[in-house]
Design a protein around this motif. Structure first.
Motif, PDB file in Angstrom:
ATOM      1  N   PHE A 401       0.804  -1.221   0.000  1.00 21.97           N
ATOM      2  CA  PHE A 401       0.000   0.000   0.000  1.00 21.97           C
ATOM      3  C   PHE A 401       0.838   1.273   0.000  1.00 21.97           C
ATOM      4  CE2 PHE A 401      -3.001  -3.177   1.581  1.00 21.97           C
ATOM      5  CZ  PHE A 401      -4.097  -2.903   0.781  1.00 21.97           C
ATOM      6  N   ARG A 421      -5.452   3.986   2.972  1.00 23.27           N
ATOM      7  CA  ARG A 421      -4.736   2.744   2.685  1.00 23.27           C
ATOM      8  C   ARG A 421      -4.313   2.051   3.976  1.00 23.27           C
ATOM      9  NH1 ARG A 421      -2.140   5.996  -1.316  1.00 23.27           N
ATOM     10  NH2 ARG A 421      -0.059   5.773  -0.424  1.00 23.27           N
ATOM     11  N   GLN A 444      -8.637   7.483  -3.527  1.00 26.43           N
ATOM     12  CA  GLN A 444      -7.523   6.637  -3.933  1.00 26.43           C
ATOM     13  C   GLN A 444      -7.245   6.760  -5.422  1.00 26.43           C
ATOM     14  OE1 GLN A 444      -5.600   4.922  -1.686  1.00 26.43           O
ATOM     15  NE2 GLN A 444      -6.891   6.136  -0.339  1.00 26.43           N
ATOM     16  N   THR A 448      -3.731   2.161  -6.576  1.00 26.03           N
ATOM     17  CA  THR A 448      -4.100   1.647  -5.262  1.00 26.03           C
ATOM     18  C   THR A 448      -5.463   0.974  -5.291  1.00 26.03           C
ATOM     19  OG1 THR A 448      -2.838   3.440  -4.244  1.00 26.03           O
ATOM     20  CG2 THR A 448      -4.365   2.255  -2.837  1.00 26.03           C
ATOM     21  N   LEU A 452      -6.143  -2.895  -4.288  1.00 21.57           N
ATOM     22  CA  LEU A 452      -7.122  -3.258  -3.272  1.00 21.57           C
ATOM     23  C   LEU A 452      -8.153  -4.228  -3.833  1.00 21.57           C
ATOM     24  CD1 LEU A 452      -8.508  -3.012  -0.534  1.00 21.57           C
ATOM     25  CD2 LEU A 452      -9.667  -0.965  -1.384  1.00 21.57           C
TER      26      LEU A 452
END
Length: 531
Positions: A401, A421, A444, A448, A452
């Motif tokens: 992250f 994050r 985000q 990212t 995720l």
């Protein structure tokens, strides 16, 4: 390529400007920026989460570096005047900022008092205050809310009041820092249309900080891109940038508008595994009220192992409340919630948390330690991990992250995206049976978000049930099942492909179709959604 409008004096000139939060930083957050912002120009500022976009905005209006004991070099000029020569408070009036979280800039209880407070600080005569308040509320479509308490407003209404407060300053430059991140899809479009109308009427310069450009395309004339190295990577017209610099943008983890990308990888439709017919969580006849107002009424939901459920609805529909009830953080007025056929209230807290993870909408609500590393390892320590196991696991998540360089930083000192994050990473130290996420992807960048979602899909394939509360219709599109809340009840529960055919219901719930089902810039106005 910088764009200049004739011989007009620039609003902002940034010359070889660098900024760091601490002297020990190896790399400046912002490094040698040279940018000019022009009168009556709408500019979009993009970059990966944590690249310094919000910090730059606060440097422009003079709050940074002093407010955070930061370090800067280079020069910033406002209308030809060096900002260091401006009187205290002068720039905060001439350069107005609307933040991602409107509540962070409110000081008073009611709408009228909040707006009056702004005018009193400007030393506006008392005889003129009410008229100016009425005028600005009319401009943002909030006249009838003048006597309302701010905390009782919806997210979209709060954002409009935040904008009204800034407009009362009569700024030369309006900065919008991810202003629609917490809004439902229709409220987001309404806010963008409002900004468009006000900008045209007042001929203001606007700097918009946003991860997703799609709905702003009709307004913006330039796009600036700041790289993770703090340097300016691009300054170009939107069409040319999104058409010719796609590789650069993808490398920086920046979302491409749908019409340029045909669907960015981070928003792809995942190949779904069929959820097992094993019920993890059951909600039965659930009702909940707050301050004598019904929030949820007679909710019934079954959650299966390996199922990804997206819960959506307008601001104030009760989505976060439902998630907190499912997590045992709130107690229902009526009805029951069962985890593996056992009432939630009969689970011991330490046992419950081994089976269930929860990520708050506001990341700061779950931080309890002084460093990123301690935050990541707190749960592991409680669960008896060895030091070596904690070190390995924390290093894995910090790398996953983008938090390694912040290992010893205070979680509250991180950027908004970094806080989000970290909050997600803290519940991934084990693989619980069910994970509850409240807006995990807001704020985000594309990279990212993709990481995720990829990890969530891995957990799903291993049998973990996932529930997302989200305003992102592309995330809803990737779910096994969509649950739409409206007026305290479940208005829809089924597969997303069926949901997208219910145009009227979508609009009544203040939602819209995902990007893949829109044609170019159609449905970029509220009118287009209705018709």
């Amino acid at each position: 390529m910088q764009v200049h409008k004739g011989w007009e004096q620039p609003i902002i000139e940034i010359e070889n400007f660098s900024f760091s939060y601490e002297e020990i930083d190896k790399q400046p957050l912002l490094d040698g920026l040279d940018v000019t912002l022009n009168p009556n120009e709408v500019t979009l500022l993009m970059g990966a989460s944590g690249s310094g976009k919000s910090s730059l905005a606060l440097c422009l209006n003079g709050l940074y570096p002093e407010a955070v004991e930061g370090i800067s070099s280079g020069d910033i000029f406002f209308l030809g005047k060096h900002i260091q020569d401006c009187e205290r408070g002068e720039l905060t009036q001439k350069i107005g900022i609307v933040f991602q979280d409107p509540e962070s800039q409110f000081c008073m209880i009611t709408v009228e008092d909040e707006l009056a407070f702004t005018l009193e600080n400007r030393k506006i005569p008392a005889s003129e205050i009410f008229g100016k308040i009425e005028s600005v509320l009319k401009a943002v479509g909030m006249q009838r809310f003048i006597h309302h308490k701010i905390h009782e407003l919806s997210g979209g209404q709060k954002q409009k009041i935040a904008l009204a407060s800034v407009l009362l300053l009569e700024p030369e430059l309006l900065i919008l820092d991810e202003p629609t991140a917490n809004l439902d899809p229709v409220s987001s479009l309404e806010f963008i249309e409002l900004v468009e109308a006000i900008q045209e009427e007042r001929q203001m310069s606007c700097l918009i900080i946003e991860h997703q450009a799609e709905d702003w395309l009709r307004l913006i004339e330039r796009v600036l891109v700041i790289g993770m190295d703090g340097k300016l990577l691009a300054d170009d017209a939107p069409d040319r940038l999104f058409s010719e610099q796609q590789r650069l943008l993808e490398q920086e983890g920046i979302f491409l508008p749908e019409e340029y990308s045909g669907g960015f990888e981070g928003r792809k439709r995942y190949n779904q595994t069929v959820p097992a017919e094993k019920t993890v969580l059951s909600v039965r006849d659930l009702s909940f009220s707050c301050k004598n107002q019904n929030v949820l009424n007679n909710i019934n939901i079954d959650v299966l192992a390996g199922e990804l459920i997206a819960v959506a609805g307008e601001n104030g529909a009760g989505k976060s409340t439902l998630l907190q009830l499912m997590a045992g953080l709130l107690e229902p007025d009526a009805g029951d919630i069962f985890l593996f056929d056992r009432p939630l209230k009969k689970w011991r807290e330490n046992k419950l948390r081994k089976h269930m993870g929860f990520v708050f909408q506001n990341p700061e609500h779950q931080f309890i330690t002084d460093t990123v590393y301690e935050e990541l390892t707190f749960g592991m320590k409680c669960n008896g991990y060895t030091e070596a196991e904690m070190e390995n696991a924390a290093d894995l998540w910090m790398g996953q992250f983008g938090l390694r360089e912040h290992r010893d930083n205070n979680p509250f000192a991180l950027s908004g995206g970094q806080k989000r994050r970290l909050s997600v990473a803290t519940v991934l130290d084990v693989s619980p049976d069910i994970l509850l996420f409240d807006e995990p992807t807001y704020g985000q960048d594309a990279a990212t978000t993709t990481e995720l979602m990829d990890y969530v899909m891995e957990l799903k394939a291993m049998g973990t049930a996932i529930i997302f509360v989200t305003h992102d219709m592309n995330i809803v599109d990737a779910a096994d099942r969509a649950i739409i809340l409206k007026q305290g009840g479940v208005a829809f529960s089924g597969v997303p492909d069926t949901l997208w055919k219910k145009t009227k219901m979508l609009y009544e719930a203040r939602l819209r179709k995902p990007a893949r089902l829109r044609q170019n810039r159609r449905e970029s106005h509220v009118y287009d959604i209705i018709h």
